[in-house]
Design a protein around this motif. Structure first.
Motif, PDB file in Angstrom:
ATOM      1  N   PRO A 101      -2.593  -0.147 -17.832  1.00 36.04           N
ATOM      2  CA  PRO A 101      -2.037   0.438 -16.612  1.00 36.04           C
ATOM      3  C   PRO A 101      -2.766  -0.042 -15.369  1.00 36.04           C
ATOM      4  CG  PRO A 101      -3.286   2.064 -17.851  1.00 36.04           C
ATOM      5  CD  PRO A 101      -3.155   0.867 -18.733  1.00 36.04           C
ATOM      6  N   ILE A 102      -2.031  -0.110 -14.265  1.00 32.12           N
ATOM      7  CA  ILE A 102      -2.596  -0.582 -13.000  1.00 32.12           C
ATOM      8  C   ILE A 102      -2.478   0.526 -11.969  1.00 32.12           C
ATOM      9  CG2 ILE A 102      -2.493  -2.336 -11.198  1.00 32.12           C
ATOM     10  CD1 ILE A 102      -1.042  -4.141 -13.221  1.00 32.12           C
ATOM     11  N   ALA A 103      -3.579   0.901 -11.369  1.00 31.88           N
ATOM     12  CA  ALA A 103      -3.571   1.929 -10.334  1.00 31.88           C
ATOM     13  C   ALA A 103      -3.196   1.316  -8.992  1.00 31.88           C
ATOM     14  CB  ALA A 103      -4.941   2.591 -10.236  1.00 31.88           C
ATOM     15  N   GLY A 104      -2.628   2.141  -8.123  1.00 29.72           N
ATOM     16  CA  GLY A 104      -2.274   1.675  -6.796  1.00 29.72           C
ATOM     17  C   GLY A 104      -3.497   1.571  -5.902  1.00 29.72           C
ATOM     18  N   PRO A 105      -3.379   0.905  -4.742  1.00 31.82           N
ATOM     19  CA  PRO A 105      -4.505   0.780  -3.821  1.00 31.82           C
ATOM     20  C   PRO A 105      -4.903   2.136  -3.256  1.00 31.82           C
ATOM     21  CG  PRO A 105      -2.474  -0.007  -2.809  1.00 31.82           C
ATOM     22  CD  PRO A 105      -2.160   0.240  -4.246  1.00 31.82           C
ATOM     23  N   ASP A 106      -6.192   2.305  -3.012  1.00 26.74           N
ATOM     24  CA  ASP A 106      -6.670   3.575  -2.460  1.00 26.74           C
ATOM     25  C   ASP A 106      -7.190   3.426  -1.036  1.00 26.74           C
ATOM     26  OD1 ASP A 106      -8.933   2.138  -2.985  1.00 26.74           O
ATOM     27  OD2 ASP A 106      -9.756   3.544  -4.456  1.00 26.74           O
ATOM     28  N   THR A 107      -6.936   2.274  -0.430  1.00 21.61           N
ATOM     29  CA  THR A 107      -7.307   2.048   0.971  1.00 21.61           C
ATOM     30  C   THR A 107      -6.125   1.420   1.705  1.00 21.61           C
ATOM     31  OG1 THR A 107      -8.208  -0.140   0.451  1.00 21.61           O
ATOM     32  CG2 THR A 107      -9.745   1.723   0.404  1.00 21.61           C
ATOM     33  N   ALA A 108      -6.163   1.501   3.031  1.00 24.14           N
ATOM     34  CA  ALA A 108      -5.119   0.879   3.840  1.00 24.14           C
ATOM     35  C   ALA A 108      -5.202  -0.641   3.737  1.00 24.14           C
ATOM     36  CB  ALA A 108      -5.244   1.321   5.293  1.00 24.14           C
ATOM     37  N   LEU A 109      -4.061  -1.306   3.882  1.00 22.65           N
ATOM     38  CA  LEU A 109      -3.971  -2.747   3.629  1.00 22.65           C
ATOM     39  C   LEU A 109      -3.808  -3.556   4.909  1.00 22.65           C
ATOM     40  CD1 LEU A 109      -1.533  -2.733   0.573  1.00 22.65           C
ATOM     41  CD2 LEU A 109      -4.021  -2.424   0.603  1.00 22.65           C
ATOM     42  N   ASN A 218       5.459  -0.419  -3.842  1.00 24.47           N
ATOM     43  CA  ASN A 218       5.880  -1.212  -4.992  1.00 24.47           C
ATOM     44  C   ASN A 218       5.663  -0.371  -6.245  1.00 24.47           C
ATOM     45  OD1 ASN A 218       3.134  -1.445  -5.551  1.00 24.47           O
ATOM     46  ND2 ASN A 218       3.038  -3.643  -5.262  1.00 24.47           N
ATOM     47  N   SER A 219       5.733  -0.988  -7.417  1.00 23.43           N
ATOM     48  CA  SER A 219       5.657  -0.214  -8.650  1.00 23.43           C
ATOM     49  C   SER A 219       4.307   0.478  -8.830  1.00 23.43           C
ATOM     50  CB  SER A 219       5.944  -1.109  -9.869  1.00 23.43           C
ATOM     51  OG  SER A 219       4.968  -2.128  -9.985  1.00 23.43           O
ATOM     52  N   ARG A 220       3.304   0.043  -8.082  1.00 24.09           N
ATOM     53  CA  ARG A 220       1.984   0.663  -8.186  1.00 24.09           C
ATOM     54  C   ARG A 220       1.848   1.893  -7.309  1.00 24.09           C
ATOM     55  NH1 ARG A 220      -1.768  -4.839  -8.020  1.00 24.09           N
ATOM     56  NH2 ARG A 220      -0.588  -5.987  -9.609  1.00 24.09           N
ATOM     57  N   GLY A 221       2.812   2.120  -6.395  1.00 22.01           N
ATOM     58  CA  GLY A 221       2.757   3.295  -5.537  1.00 22.01           C
ATOM     59  C   GLY A 221       2.951   2.947  -4.076  1.00 22.01           C
ATOM     60  N   VAL A 222       2.246   3.671  -3.208  1.00 20.29           N
ATOM     61  CA  VAL A 222       2.374   3.496  -1.760  1.00 20.29           C
ATOM     62  C   VAL A 222       0.997   3.292  -1.148  1.00 20.29           C
ATOM     63  CG1 VAL A 222       4.461   4.903  -1.667  1.00 20.29           C
ATOM     64  CG2 VAL A 222       2.235   5.989  -1.311  1.00 20.29           C
ATOM     65  N   ALA A 223       0.972   2.593  -0.017  1.00 24.06           N
ATOM     66  CA  ALA A 223      -0.292   2.362   0.685  1.00 24.06           C
ATOM     67  C   ALA A 223      -0.021   2.182   2.167  1.00 24.06           C
ATOM     68  CB  ALA A 223      -1.013   1.131   0.138  1.00 24.06           C
ATOM     69  N   ALA A 224      -0.887   2.746   3.000  1.00 23.29           N
ATOM     70  CA  ALA A 224      -0.775   2.565   4.443  1.00 23.29           C
ATOM     71  C   ALA A 224      -1.147   1.141   4.822  1.00 23.29           C
ATOM     72  CB  ALA A 224      -1.687   3.551   5.162  1.00 23.29           C
ATOM     73  N   VAL A 225      -0.635   0.704   5.952  1.00 21.08           N
ATOM     74  CA  VAL A 225      -0.977  -0.615   6.506  1.00 21.08           C
ATOM     75  C   VAL A 225      -1.778  -0.393   7.783  1.00 21.08           C
ATOM     76  CG1 VAL A 225      -0.073  -2.740   7.516  1.00 21.08           C
ATOM     77  CG2 VAL A 225       1.054  -1.714   5.528  1.00 21.08           C
ATOM     78  N   GLU A 226      -2.949  -0.997   7.880  1.00 22.57           N
ATOM     79  CA  GLU A 226      -3.794  -0.823   9.058  1.00 22.57           C
ATOM     80  C   GLU A 226      -3.896  -2.079   9.915  1.00 22.57           C
ATOM     81  OE1 GLU A 226      -7.697   0.182   7.775  1.00 22.57           O
ATOM     82  OE2 GLU A 226      -8.103  -1.783   6.833  1.00 22.57           O
ATOM     83  N   ARG A 227      -3.378  -3.206   9.383  1.00 23.87           N
ATOM     84  CA  ARG A 227      -3.502  -4.462  10.124  1.00 23.87           C
ATOM     85  C   ARG A 227      -2.377  -5.401   9.747  1.00 23.87           C
ATOM     86  NH1 ARG A 227      -7.596  -9.307   9.170  1.00 23.87           N
ATOM     87  NH2 ARG A 227      -7.728  -8.340   7.108  1.00 23.87           N
ATOM     88  N   VAL A 228      -1.772  -6.024  10.744  1.00 21.27           N
ATOM     89  CA  VAL A 228      -0.801  -7.098  10.532  1.00 21.27           C
ATOM     90  C   VAL A 228      -1.225  -8.254  11.432  1.00 21.27           C
ATOM     91  CG1 VAL A 228       1.595  -7.841  10.725  1.00 21.27           C
ATOM     92  CG2 VAL A 228       1.071  -5.514   9.964  1.00 21.27           C
ATOM     93  N   ASP A 229      -1.646  -9.342  10.819  1.00 26.29           N
ATOM     94  CA  ASP A 229      -2.235 -10.460  11.559  1.00 26.29           C
ATOM     95  C   ASP A 229      -3.427  -9.937  12.372  1.00 26.29           C
ATOM     96  OD1 ASP A 229      -0.337 -12.120  10.407  1.00 26.29           O
ATOM     97  OD2 ASP A 229       1.030 -11.984  12.108  1.00 26.29           O
ATOM     98  N   ASP A 230      -3.399 -10.107  13.696  1.00 24.35           N
ATOM     99  CA  ASP A 230      -4.499  -9.629  14.543  1.00 24.35           C
ATOM    100  C   ASP A 230      -4.228  -8.248  15.129  1.00 24.35           C
ATOM    101  OD1 ASP A 230      -5.916 -12.002  14.170  1.00 24.35           O
ATOM    102  OD2 ASP A 230      -4.885 -12.989  15.835  1.00 24.35           O
ATOM    103  N   LEU A 231      -3.084  -7.671  14.784  1.00 26.46           N
ATOM    104  CA  LEU A 231      -2.705  -6.367  15.322  1.00 26.46           C
ATOM    105  C   LEU A 231      -3.284  -5.238  14.467  1.00 26.46           C
ATOM    106  CD1 LEU A 231      -0.983  -4.625  17.284  1.00 26.46           C
ATOM    107  CD2 LEU A 231       0.892  -4.846  15.616  1.00 26.46           C
TER     108      LEU A 231
END
Length: 255
Positions: A101-109, A218-231
């Motif tokens: 089994p694979i756990a989802g991310p636990d930090t923002a991406l 995705n199939s691993r769950g949900v995760a917040a996004v904290e950065r897109v490129d330099d934003l």
């Protein structure tokens, strides 16, 4: 101890000759799921995805009960696993891969944008070289995932995720060529019960900073996004708690 990964094709342990056929193919489709206690979320959606893709790629449906039987057989005594169902060949054959089994991310991406569109994007098909290539490049640059766009910056999806954007009232999912991810579809149904409706609409990279929250699924769950490129994006913890509650409210289906 159970040796993993486990590979079965059409209900029996895959042989070397059978795997060699798959190694030479670049045509087929699949779905991926997390299994806990012999159950998975959105089983009906997984089966519908496989059936629809099979009709499009091979001109015939794929019975859901057959797929369930193949998964159950491959799991055997294993109750928790990451499962991939791959359909390939002219018959076609159903291959089930069982991994730990694979756990989802636990930090923002962090996401790295790239101008790229998957061919036949609505199908979860084999041969995803382009998205894998761009995801690896993103990781080399210190990001977690690639965010696919068209040349004008219109977002479609992540390399292996869907993107959701919260405007303070509702969630907007990019209305562009993309795969309808199972977790995204489940959240579309579950979020309104948490007071957050969702809709499809155009989402541009240039507009991401205007949203209160951005997340991926995705199939691993949900995760917040904290950065897109330099934003740098703010993470709305209260909203992400709502998303998580909506996802956790989804019933686990017996395979």
């Amino acid at each position: 101890m159970t040796a993993l990964p486990r590979f079965e094709i059409d209900g029996h342990a895959a042989t070397t000759s059978e795997l060699s056929v798959l190694a030479m193919l670049n045509y087929g489709h699949f779905t991926a799921m997390q299994v806990r206690g012999g159950r998975t979320r959105g089983l009906d959606l997984h089966l519908a995805r496989l059936d629809a893709a099979n009709r499009e790629l091979y001109g015939a449906g794929l019975p859901g009960e057959l797929v369930r039987d193949r998964i159950r057989h491959a799991l055997g005594e294993i109750s928790d696993a990451a499962v991939r169902v791959i359909v390939f060949g002219e018959s076609p054959s159903v291959m089930v891969v069982v991994r730990p089994p694979i756990a989802g991310p636990d930090t923002a991406l962090g996401l790295r944008t790239v101008s790229y569109q998957r061919p036949l994007a609505h199908v979860k098909h084999l041969g995803g070289f382009g998205q894998s290539y761009h995801r690896r490049l993103a990781e080399r640059e210190g990001f977690d995932e690639a965010l696919l766009t068209d040349p004008d910056g219109v977002i479609s999806e992540g390399a292996i995720t869907n993107l959701g954007c919260f405007d303070g009232t509702s969630v907007i999912w990019p209305d562009a060529p993309a795969l309808d991810g199972i977790t995204m579809l489940l959240l579309e149904k579950a979020l309104p019960a948490q007071g957050v409706p969702s809709r499809r609409g155009p989402v541009l990279v240039a507009d991401l900073g205007k949203f209160r929250g951005v997340f991926v699924t995705n199939s691993r769950g949900v995760a917040a996004v904290e950065r897109v490129d330099d934003l740098r994006l703010g993470v709305d913890e209260a909203f992400m708690k709502t998303v998580t509650q909506a996802y956790e409210s989804v019933t686990w289906d017996v395979i």
